[in-house]
Scaffold this motif. Structure first.
Motif, PDB file in Angstrom:
ATOM      1  N   TYR A   1     101.503-104.509 -19.333  1.00 25.93           N
ATOM      2  CA  TYR A   1     100.232-103.775 -19.314  1.00 25.93           C
ATOM      3  C   TYR A   1      99.306-104.439 -20.319  1.00 25.93           C
ATOM      4  O   TYR A   1      99.561-104.426 -21.532  1.00 25.93           O
ATOM      5  CB  TYR A   1     100.483-102.316 -19.694  1.00 25.93           C
ATOM      6  CG  TYR A   1      99.362-101.375 -19.300  1.00 25.93           C
ATOM      7  CD1 TYR A   1      99.312-100.832 -18.022  1.00 25.93           C
ATOM      8  CD2 TYR A   1      98.380-101.020 -20.211  1.00 25.93           C
ATOM      9  CE1 TYR A   1      98.299 -99.958 -17.661  1.00 25.93           C
ATOM     10  CE2 TYR A   1      97.357-100.147 -19.849  1.00 25.93           C
ATOM     11  CZ  TYR A   1      97.327 -99.620 -18.571  1.00 25.93           C
ATOM     12  OH  TYR A   1      96.323 -98.760 -18.213  1.00 25.93           O
ATOM     13  N   VAL A   2      98.189-105.024 -19.837  1.00 25.71           N
ATOM     14  CA  VAL A   2      97.346-105.825 -20.720  1.00 25.71           C
ATOM     15  C   VAL A   2      95.919-105.298 -20.850  1.00 25.71           C
ATOM     16  O   VAL A   2      95.149-105.813 -21.673  1.00 25.71           O
ATOM     17  CB  VAL A   2      97.321-107.305 -20.273  1.00 25.71           C
ATOM     18  CG1 VAL A   2      98.699-107.932 -20.431  1.00 25.71           C
ATOM     19  CG2 VAL A   2      96.828-107.445 -18.834  1.00 25.71           C
ATOM     20  N   ALA A   3      95.555-104.280 -20.094  1.00 26.71           N
ATOM     21  CA  ALA A   3      94.233-103.667 -20.253  1.00 26.71           C
ATOM     22  C   ALA A   3      94.237-102.301 -19.584  1.00 26.71           C
ATOM     23  O   ALA A   3      94.823-102.113 -18.521  1.00 26.71           O
ATOM     24  CB  ALA A   3      93.133-104.538 -19.659  1.00 26.71           C
ATOM     25  N   GLY A   4      93.548-101.355 -20.247  1.00 26.15           N
ATOM     26  CA  GLY A   4      93.469-100.005 -19.712  1.00 26.15           C
ATOM     27  C   GLY A   4      93.991 -98.989 -20.713  1.00 26.15           C
ATOM     28  O   GLY A   4      94.428 -99.333 -21.815  1.00 26.15           O
ATOM     29  N   THR A   5      93.967 -97.738 -20.308  1.00 26.84           N
ATOM     30  CA  THR A   5      94.405 -96.655 -21.195  1.00 26.84           C
ATOM     31  C   THR A   5      95.518 -95.818 -20.586  1.00 26.84           C
ATOM     32  O   THR A   5      95.828 -94.741 -21.077  1.00 26.84           O
ATOM     33  CB  THR A   5      93.223 -95.719 -21.521  1.00 26.84           C
ATOM     34  OG1 THR A   5      92.695 -95.180 -20.295  1.00 26.84           O
ATOM     35  CG2 THR A   5      92.130 -96.462 -22.263  1.00 26.84           C
ATOM     36  N   GLY A   6      96.137 -96.342 -19.514  1.00 24.35           N
ATOM     37  CA  GLY A   6      97.101 -95.530 -18.785  1.00 24.35           C
ATOM     38  C   GLY A   6      98.551 -95.928 -18.957  1.00 24.35           C
ATOM     39  O   GLY A   6      99.403 -95.498 -18.159  1.00 24.35           O
ATOM     40  N   PHE A   7      98.872 -96.733 -19.980  1.00 21.92           N
ATOM     41  CA  PHE A   7     100.277 -97.132 -20.150  1.00 21.92           C
ATOM     42  C   PHE A   7     101.152 -95.901 -20.375  1.00 21.92           C
ATOM     43  O   PHE A   7     100.805 -94.988 -21.129  1.00 21.92           O
ATOM     44  CB  PHE A   7     100.423 -98.091 -21.335  1.00 21.92           C
ATOM     45  CG  PHE A   7     101.860 -98.478 -21.600  1.00 21.92           C
ATOM     46  CD1 PHE A   7     102.514 -99.372 -20.776  1.00 21.92           C
ATOM     47  CD2 PHE A   7     102.557 -97.915 -22.668  1.00 21.92           C
ATOM     48  CE1 PHE A   7     103.838 -99.721 -21.010  1.00 21.92           C
ATOM     49  CE2 PHE A   7     103.878 -98.254 -22.916  1.00 21.92           C
ATOM     50  CZ  PHE A   7     104.513 -99.159 -22.083  1.00 21.92           C
ATOM     51  N   GLN A   8     102.324 -95.903 -19.730  1.00 20.83           N
ATOM     52  CA  GLN A   8     103.220 -94.755 -19.820  1.00 20.83           C
ATOM     53  C   GLN A   8     104.455 -95.042 -20.672  1.00 20.83           C
ATOM     54  O   GLN A   8     104.616 -94.488 -21.751  1.00 20.83           O
ATOM     55  CB  GLN A   8     103.625 -94.299 -18.404  1.00 20.83           C
ATOM     56  CG  GLN A   8     102.418 -93.842 -17.582  1.00 20.83           C
ATOM     57  CD  GLN A   8     102.785 -93.445 -16.170  1.00 20.83           C
ATOM     58  OE1 GLN A   8     103.898 -93.049 -15.882  1.00 20.83           O
ATOM     59  NE2 GLN A   8     101.826 -93.550 -15.262  1.00 20.83           N
ATOM     60  N   THR A   9     105.318 -95.937 -20.194  1.00 15.99           N
ATOM     61  CA  THR A   9     106.547 -96.198 -20.934  1.00 15.99           C
ATOM     62  C   THR A   9     107.169 -97.493 -20.452  1.00 15.99           C
ATOM     63  O   THR A   9     106.820 -97.996 -19.372  1.00 15.99           O
ATOM     64  CB  THR A   9     107.561 -95.047 -20.736  1.00 15.99           C
ATOM     65  OG1 THR A   9     108.681 -95.236 -21.610  1.00 15.99           O
ATOM     66  CG2 THR A   9     108.067 -94.986 -19.300  1.00 15.99           C
ATOM     67  N   THR A  10     108.078 -98.033 -21.238  1.00 20.43           N
ATOM     68  CA  THR A  10     108.861 -99.186 -20.804  1.00 20.43           C
ATOM     69  C   THR A  10     110.039 -98.683 -19.981  1.00 20.43           C
ATOM     70  O   THR A  10     110.865 -97.907 -20.470  1.00 20.43           O
ATOM     71  CB  THR A  10     109.367 -99.999 -22.008  1.00 20.43           C
ATOM     72  OG1 THR A  10     108.248-100.481 -22.756  1.00 20.43           O
ATOM     73  CG2 THR A  10     110.215-101.178 -21.548  1.00 20.43           C
ATOM     74  N   LEU A  11     110.112 -99.128 -18.739  1.00 23.35           N
ATOM     75  CA  LEU A  11     111.159 -98.653 -17.829  1.00 23.35           C
ATOM     76  C   LEU A  11     112.497 -99.327 -18.098  1.00 23.35           C
ATOM     77  O   LEU A  11     113.548 -98.705 -17.968  1.00 23.35           O
ATOM     78  CB  LEU A  11     110.736 -98.903 -16.382  1.00 23.35           C
ATOM     79  CG  LEU A  11     109.481 -98.159 -15.922  1.00 23.35           C
ATOM     80  CD1 LEU A  11     109.023 -98.649 -14.557  1.00 23.35           C
ATOM     81  CD2 LEU A  11     109.760 -96.659 -15.879  1.00 23.35           C
TER      82      LEU A  11
ATOM     83  N   VAL B   1      97.412-105.371 -15.029  1.00 24.45           N
ATOM     84  CA  VAL B   1      98.848-105.548 -15.212  1.00 24.45           C
ATOM     85  C   VAL B   1      99.186-107.002 -14.904  1.00 24.45           C
ATOM     86  O   VAL B   1      98.830-107.530 -13.853  1.00 24.45           O
ATOM     87  CB  VAL B   1      99.667-104.601 -14.316  1.00 24.45           C
ATOM     88  CG1 VAL B   1     101.152-104.915 -14.420  1.00 24.45           C
ATOM     89  CG2 VAL B   1      99.410-103.148 -14.704  1.00 24.45           C
ATOM     90  N   LEU B   2      99.878-107.645 -15.842  1.00 28.28           N
ATOM     91  CA  LEU B   2     100.263-109.039 -15.718  1.00 28.28           C
ATOM     92  C   LEU B   2     101.721-109.130 -15.272  1.00 28.28           C
ATOM     93  O   LEU B   2     102.596-108.468 -15.847  1.00 28.28           O
ATOM     94  CB  LEU B   2     100.083-109.738 -17.071  1.00 28.28           C
ATOM     95  CG  LEU B   2     100.628-111.163 -17.222  1.00 28.28           C
ATOM     96  CD1 LEU B   2      99.902-112.131 -16.294  1.00 28.28           C
ATOM     97  CD2 LEU B   2     100.512-111.618 -18.676  1.00 28.28           C
ATOM     98  N   VAL B   3     101.972-109.955 -14.261  1.00 25.14           N
ATOM     99  CA  VAL B   3     103.336-110.224 -13.793  1.00 25.14           C
ATOM    100  C   VAL B   3     103.640-111.688 -14.079  1.00 25.14           C
ATOM    101  O   VAL B   3     102.874-112.575 -13.691  1.00 25.14           O
ATOM    102  CB  VAL B   3     103.485-109.939 -12.295  1.00 25.14           C
ATOM    103  CG1 VAL B   3     104.912-110.249 -11.816  1.00 25.14           C
ATOM    104  CG2 VAL B   3     103.130-108.485 -11.981  1.00 25.14           C
TER     105      VAL B   3
ATOM    106  N   GLY C   1      93.798-108.764 -27.104  1.00 23.61           N
ATOM    107  CA  GLY C   1      94.143-107.361 -26.912  1.00 23.61           C
ATOM    108  C   GLY C   1      95.638-107.110 -26.891  1.00 23.61           C
ATOM    109  O   GLY C   1      96.452-108.031 -26.783  1.00 23.61           O
ATOM    110  N   PRO C   2      96.026-105.839 -26.991  1.00 21.79           N
ATOM    111  CA  PRO C   2      97.451-105.488 -27.032  1.00 21.79           C
ATOM    112  C   PRO C   2      98.137-105.690 -25.679  1.00 21.79           C
ATOM    113  O   PRO C   2      97.503-105.622 -24.625  1.00 21.79           O
ATOM    114  CB  PRO C   2      97.429-104.008 -27.410  1.00 21.79           C
ATOM    115  CG  PRO C   2      96.113-103.504 -26.905  1.00 21.79           C
ATOM    116  CD  PRO C   2      95.168-104.653 -27.075  1.00 21.79           C
ATOM    117  N   VAL C   3      99.431-105.925 -25.751  1.00 20.18           N
ATOM    118  CA  VAL C   3     100.278-106.080 -24.566  1.00 20.18           C
ATOM    119  C   VAL C   3     101.433-105.093 -24.679  1.00 20.18           C
ATOM    120  O   VAL C   3     102.086-105.019 -25.729  1.00 20.18           O
ATOM    121  CB  VAL C   3     100.820-107.520 -24.441  1.00 20.18           C
ATOM    122  CG1 VAL C   3     101.793-107.632 -23.271  1.00 20.18           C
ATOM    123  CG2 VAL C   3      99.671-108.510 -24.275  1.00 20.18           C
ATOM    124  N   GLN C   4     101.696-104.332 -23.622  1.00 14.29           N
ATOM    125  CA  GLN C   4     102.791-103.363 -23.596  1.00 14.29           C
ATOM    126  C   GLN C   4     103.675-103.649 -22.392  1.00 14.29           C
ATOM    127  O   GLN C   4     103.186-104.001 -21.323  1.00 14.29           O
ATOM    128  CB  GLN C   4     102.220-101.938 -23.533  1.00 14.29           C
ATOM    129  CG  GLN C   4     101.387-101.572 -24.764  1.00 14.29           C
ATOM    130  CD  GLN C   4     100.522-100.346 -24.540  1.00 14.29           C
ATOM    131  OE1 GLN C   4      99.579-100.385 -23.735  1.00 14.29           O
ATOM    132  NE2 GLN C   4     100.816 -99.261 -25.235  1.00 14.29           N
TER     133      GLN C   4
END
Length: 556
Positions: free
Chosen positions: A541-551, A480-482, A507-510
């Motif tokens: 969210y910049v890596a992984g498979t656990g993205f949930q939603t935009t808060l 996760v990038l801040v 890679g994708p960014v969410q």
């Protein structure tokens, strides 16, 4: 407690314990209830790494029992829905035990009975109900443990059987002493009483240091600790941890013997995770009830805190990070992220594995003003301060009221201990862009994504540390990038070095928090946060498979 308690010391020196009167007796009846060993919340070791702690100044939080304008234990219980909706999962109570001074700035660090509840806060039965209610929600609760000193009105000090051996005395005022944190004189720490002089770390004749070279004192303090842990507390914050033992002038803080005493506290705590000690009704309910303790080892030098972690398994689980409030403030008010990134890197590099720094941006002491005052009420700056606290690599502590931008100017303790602004809570709850709502989003993000409770790496930006701060949090394969804008104008910030930290090139960014502005992928090794608002923050969210939603998107 804080080195230099000027306002408190004056109040304590000038005011005695409020004497009994008919009104006080009718409003604050003698507590005849008992509190038996209670249910322990099942907890695995290391739970504090996933904690978000809410620091309650009990007197100021919520009045629920006597309707006297003083916060109390039933008042806290009445606000558990709010606290759970905020997302915090651990409560830290300011001192709740019987104390000497009951005036405006009643603080509770002047203990007169470690086994009794301050009558302004309720009864033992009220505490039992609160602990059970907190545990019923899967939340935890910590007490403030004050072992270094008592009030001079404590029976241990006034009774001959304990007075001489349980405190530190000299027949004449010795020369060459000063305050344990530097400065001052012998007159500050050696106070006359009954023809002799007692030692007081905090330069007041109303507090006397216990003699931790006396085995009876050591045993009694472990008894106090066990008594309240048995009754369900999940751990404790240890006040004035640096000052338990003093062996001479200039040897009043950070002594090897102090660490030995603290290791004994930790050893007792660890027994709860085995179930071998203190059996509870209904079987070995203590099994898996891991406890944690936080040090108030107040020094603004992070390296000075390091010894209080011991070897990582024999002293504190967490230490309050007194460097963090100023580091965060410098990033926001001076546009310089160097101090905060250097601090976090030092802590990651230096503190033993399995321990945590406890990060906060203000508290009850005269360290720094509340963010609501520190940043002149500027919402974006306050939210950024809370973001840097809640998204730090430490365990975050949120001081009551900061989540709604309460004000409080440092300089007088009482300014930082004002009644909770429940009207602001009511107003901000329905506002999706309020400080309160953003605190909820940030806590939700931290609890939802393991990376935000994991490792930390500072990243480079094209604007440098005077205008931007970027860092990566990681756990397993999740990243996760801040990205934070430290300036008063909107900026586009390019972050580099991502692929070297386990982020796939291109890679994708969410967006967890903030807007992507069309930038939904890395460009090779870099990511560009476009048009980040003044003092804005994005959590991506910049890596992984656990993205949930935009808060939530960017703060307007």
């Amino acid at each position: 407690m804080r080195p230099v308690l000027t306002a408190v010391a004056l109040l304590l020196a000038g005011l005695a314990c409020q004497g009994p009167n008919s009104d006080a007796h009718s409003r604050y009846p003698v507590d005849t209830t008992t509190i038996e060993p209670g249910q322990q919340l099942e907890s695995a070791p290391g739970w504090y790494g996933d904690a978000v702690i809410y620091h309650i100044w009990v007197k100021a939080f919520a009045d629920g029992v006597y309707q006297d304008g003083i916060g109390d234990l039933p008042g806290i219980q009445s606000k558990l829905d709010y606290l759970q909706s905020l997302g915090v999962n651990t409560l830290w109570l300011s001192p709740i035990f019987e104390c000497a001074y009951k005036g405006d700035n009643m603080h509770g660090y002047d203990t007169t009975d470690y086994y009794a509840i301050n009558d302004r806060f309720g009864t033992r039965a009220d505490l039992r109900a609160l602990i059970d209610a907190v545990h019923g929600r899967g939340m935890r609760i910590l007490f403030d443990f004050v072992p270094n000193h008592t009030s001079t009105q404590h029976p241990w000090f006034t009774q001959g059987s304990t007075r001489n051996d349980w405190y530190v005395w000299k027949g004449a005022q010795p020369a060459g002493w000063g305050l344990p944190w530097g400065g001052g004189s012998s007159q500050d720490v050696w106070k006359p009483n009954g023809g002799a002089y007692f030692y007081t770390s905090f330069a007041t004749d109303s507090l006397a240091d216990l003699n931790f070279y006396n085995p009876a004192v050591q045993a009694e303090m472990r008894k106090v600790q066990a008594y309240w842990l048995d009754r369900g507390f999940d751990g404790m914050r240890v006040d004035a941890a640096r000052y338990l033992c003093e062996s001479g002038p200039g040897q009043q803080a950070d002594q090897p013997d102090t660490h030995t005493r603290l290791q004994a506290f930790r050893s007792l705590l660890d027994e709860y995770s085995t179930g071998d000690l203190h059996p509870h009704p209904g079987g070995d309910a203590a099994k898996h009830s891991a406890k944690a303790m936080i040090a108030e080892a107040w020094t603004n030098d992070a390296s000075g805190v390091t010894p209080y972690y011991g070897n990582g398994a024999n002293e504190f689980h967490m230490c309050l990070d007194f460097s963090a409030p100023w580091a965060i403030a410098n990033a926001i008010t001076k546009g310089d992220a160097t101090q905060v990134s250097s601090l976090w890197e030092f802590e990651q590099r230096t503190y033993p594995a399995g321990t945590r720094s406890a990060t906060f941006d203000s508290n009850h002491d005269n360290l720094i003003s509340r963010p609501g005052t520190q940043y002149g009420g500027a919402k974006a700056k306050i939210i950024l301060a809370e973001a840097l606290t809640l998204l730090s690599p430490g365990t975050p502590i949120l001081y009551y009221g900061n989540e709604v931008g309460m004000t409080g100017q440092s300089g007088t303790d009482l300014n930082l201990r004002q009644p909770m602004d429940w009207a602001a809570v009511a107003t901000q709850t329905s506002q999706p862009d309020s400080i309160l709502s953003w605190c909820r989003y940030l806590i939700q993000a931290r609890r939802a994504y393991p990376a935000l409770r994991g490792g930390y790496t500072t990243l480079s930006t094209d604007l440098g540390p005077t205008k931007a701060l970027a860092y990566l949090r990681n756990a397993g394969t999740e990243r996760v990038l801040v990205v934070a804008n430290l300036s008063a104008v909107s900026q586009t910030i390019t972050v580099s070095g991502l692929t070297g930290q386990g982020v796939p090139a291109g890679g994708p960014v969410q967006a967890i928090l903030g807007d992507l502005k069309g930038q939904d992928a890395l460009s090779g090794d870099t990511y560009t946060a476009t048009c980040l608002p003044a003092y804005g923050v994005r959590v991506l969210y910049v890596a992984g498979t656990g993205f949930q939603t935009t808060l939530h998107g960017d703060l307007p």
